[in-house]
Design a protein around this motif. Structure first.
Motif, PDB file in Angstrom:
ATOM      1  N   UNK A 101       0.835  -1.203   0.000  1.00 25.25           N
ATOM      2  CA  UNK A 101       0.000   0.000   0.000  1.00 25.25           C
ATOM      3  C   UNK A 101       0.872   1.256   0.000  1.00 25.25           C
ATOM      4  N   UNK A 102       2.010   1.197   0.723  1.00 25.37           N
ATOM      5  CA  UNK A 102       2.925   2.344   0.754  1.00 25.37           C
ATOM      6  C   UNK A 102       3.451   2.645  -0.651  1.00 25.37           C
ATOM      7  N   UNK A 103       3.820   1.603  -1.387  1.00 25.97           N
ATOM      8  CA  UNK A 103       4.317   1.797  -2.750  1.00 25.97           C
ATOM      9  C   UNK A 103       3.202   2.322  -3.651  1.00 25.97           C
ATOM     10  N   UNK A 104       2.001   1.784  -3.504  1.00 22.77           N
ATOM     11  CA  UNK A 104       0.886   2.268  -4.323  1.00 22.77           C
ATOM     12  C   UNK A 104       0.631   3.753  -4.075  1.00 22.77           C
ATOM     13  N   UNK A 105       0.700   4.153  -2.813  1.00 21.82           N
ATOM     14  CA  UNK A 105       0.537   5.562  -2.487  1.00 21.82           C
ATOM     15  C   UNK A 105       1.621   6.415  -3.129  1.00 21.82           C
ATOM     16  N   UNK A 106       2.844   5.915  -3.107  1.00 24.21           N
ATOM     17  CA  UNK A 106       3.957   6.640  -3.738  1.00 24.21           C
ATOM     18  C   UNK A 106       3.752   6.718  -5.249  1.00 24.21           C
TER      19      UNK A 106
END
Length: 164
Positions: free
Chosen positions: A137-142
């Motif tokens: 999810x952190x990567x998707x947000x980035x």
């Protein structure tokens, strides 16, 4: 005599055992969920475009046997993601529809990012099929922030609709 490694070839220091194990556990969980996610996305697409998702159509589109599809659909039924009746095709439950929407949104976001960094469309679509299941999810947000900044500055045009 073995040659000395360059810094680029040298392994980075290993993470702690607990951290290392957590990384692999996350990957195993994602791998386990990937199949149901792919099936849910395809079933939703088939239902939307043709009004039905038959085992034979699913098998052809995924390049697998009818037996493989039946096994996967039965797993989805046990997970509460799908229903199926003989000679009626496969349908998604509300949970299956929600899963398909999340997977489709993740897929589109990964494709958009890959296109933004210059990956050809067909390669981006193929690569996204794997990446979408393992990205955090952190990567998707980035990815979303990166693409938003690109669009805000006019560097890249919007690439396609996304459901987030």
């Amino acid at each position: 005599m073995p040659s000395a490694r360059t810094p680029a070839e040298s392994p980075a220091s290993l993470p702690t055992e607990g951290s290392h194990a957590a990384r692999f556990r996350k990957t195993r969980v994602a791998h386990s969920a990937a199949l149901s996610e792919d099936y849910a996305e395809l079933i939703a697409d088939l239902l939307q475009t043709s009004g039905e998702a038959r085992v034979t159509d699913i098998a052809r589109r995924l390049g697998v046997s009818h037996a493989t599809v039946n096994k996967s659909v039965n797993k989805m039924k046990r997970e509460g993601l799908a229903t199926a009746r003989p000679y009626r095709g496969v349908f998604l439950t509300d949970a299956g529809v929600a899963l398909a929407a999340r997977v489709r949104a993740r897929h589109r976001l990964v494709v958009d990012l890959l296109l933004a960094v210059g990956v050809p469309r067909e390669d981006a679509e193929q690569d996204a099929e794997g990446i979408e299941h393992y990205v955090s999810e952190a990567a998707l947000g980035a990815f979303e922030r990166f693409l938003g900044k690109q669009r805000d500055t006019g560097i890249a045009a919007p690439i396609g609709p996304r459901i987030l």
